[in-house]
Design an enzyme around this catalytic site. Sequence first.
Site, PDB file in Angstrom:
ATOM      1  N   PHE A 136      19.668   5.577  38.472  1.00  0.00           N
ATOM      2  CA  PHE A 136      18.640   6.361  37.774  1.00  0.00           C
ATOM      3  C   PHE A 136      18.935   7.837  37.939  1.00  0.00           C
ATOM      4  CE2 PHE A 136      14.596   8.606  37.328  1.00  0.00           C
ATOM      5  CZ  PHE A 136      14.201   8.140  36.086  1.00  0.00           C
ATOM      6  N   ASP A 221      24.161  12.239  42.787  1.00  0.00           N
ATOM      7  CA  ASP A 221      22.764  12.507  42.476  1.00  0.00           C
ATOM      8  C   ASP A 221      21.968  12.284  43.761  1.00  0.00           C
ATOM      9  OD1 ASP A 221      20.100  12.382  41.831  1.00  0.00           O
ATOM     10  OD2 ASP A 221      20.371  11.186  40.011  1.00  0.00           O
ATOM     11  N   LYS A 250      13.232  16.488  43.907  1.00  0.00           N
ATOM     12  CA  LYS A 250      12.176  15.819  44.684  1.00  0.00           C
ATOM     13  C   LYS A 250      11.786  16.565  45.974  1.00  0.00           C
ATOM     14  CE  LYS A 250      11.992  11.288  42.679  1.00  0.00           C
ATOM     15  NZ  LYS A 250      13.099  10.684  41.956  1.00  0.00           N
TER      16      LYS A 250
END
Length: 399
Positions: A136, A221, A250
């Site tokens: 993702f 990532d 995040k």
Amino acid sequence: MTVNRALFDEVMVPNYNPSEVIPVRGKGARVWDQEGREFIDFAGGIAVNCLGHCHPALVAALKEQGEKIWHLSNIWTNEPALRLAKKMTDATFAEQVYFANSGAEANEAALKLARRWALENFGAQKSKIIAFNKGFHGRTFFTVTVGGQAAYSDGFGPKPGDIVHCDYNDLETFKSLIDDNTCAVMMEPLQGEGGIIAPEADFVKGVRELCDKHNALLIFDEVQTGVGRTGELYAYQGLGVTPDIMSSAKALGGGFPIGAMLTTKEIAKHLKPGTHGSTYGGNPLACAVAEAAFDTINDRAVLDGVKEKEALFKQLLNDINAKYDVFSEVRGQGLLIGAVVNDKFKGRAREFLVASMEQGLMSLVAGADVVRFTPSLVISEEDIREGMARFEKAVASLV
Ligand SMILES: *Cc1c(COP(=O)(O)O)cnc(C)c1O
């Protein structure tokens, strides 16, 4: 005006289906809703609230910067952005930073940079991007297409091209896909949304070697794994493999939106003035809060604390499982933990989330079969034990 969940269905685009509970206040690892009901937060805003809610260092940074200057645009640089970039480059392999506002934006920048780097160094034929099934990387059209779930990118017209996918941990297939026309490989150093799936050591090393052999950039990532989540500042530091480009978001802002793309000078130079940008990216308010979060987390004692909390989390989950037999595996690293439901509960991980809310505990899922926990990295032992006691009641209500 009655502000409740019904209002959501009336005035909000229906791309989400949030809980009936509307939280209004948080402190540390606890959250209160409109009725004053208290919850222990093991969700952490999906691995974002690395210091829990309203941590004094973040509140102080927000207030201080909020009374100085919020936004300038990138026509002018600013002190918090420069300080944060210096600290991030000092603490990682990277030499230069591009600031964005989210994980998807940081990844979008990484992919565009990789394509431009390949074009200018090798020519237009070198455009292939390899990524992994279940991966993702965000919801922009480029990042969602690189992500490993076609269902998320289908139905929006023609997709960005020359992107192929491979199973995670399948080095043989990876080897058959990579070639001299591969410009970049994008991977999570531990798959989060895909189900808390760790890479095998040989796999990551093999991917790095093959990238070197074919002059392809390795993009990690670290949007979910970064800033202490796995017990390292960045997960790559625990893997013994260094990427060429890395994204972070995040936890970076501890709850304030910010993203970053980090790389070496040699690669970064291909994003010349005018090639890419963002109006808000790197604004002083976001960078000041992120600097405070980064300073707090980038501390060996805090990072070691994450590993201690991981051990306690896993022990308590295994204890619950020994009593109720609901999980086939408890896995993950640091405070990115997944409990995989066993065959009796196949496809029903969400029921654990719903039952937990009834017991006063916020949790997450990662796909249909994994209950996910991504709490504050500084959550107290007492809150972990109380949250797990509530989780046990939730499990008991399901069996
Ligand atoms: C959450 C996530 C993203 C997307 O971040 P946004 O801030 O929602 O755009 C990208 N990659 C990974 C690994 C993530 O976990």
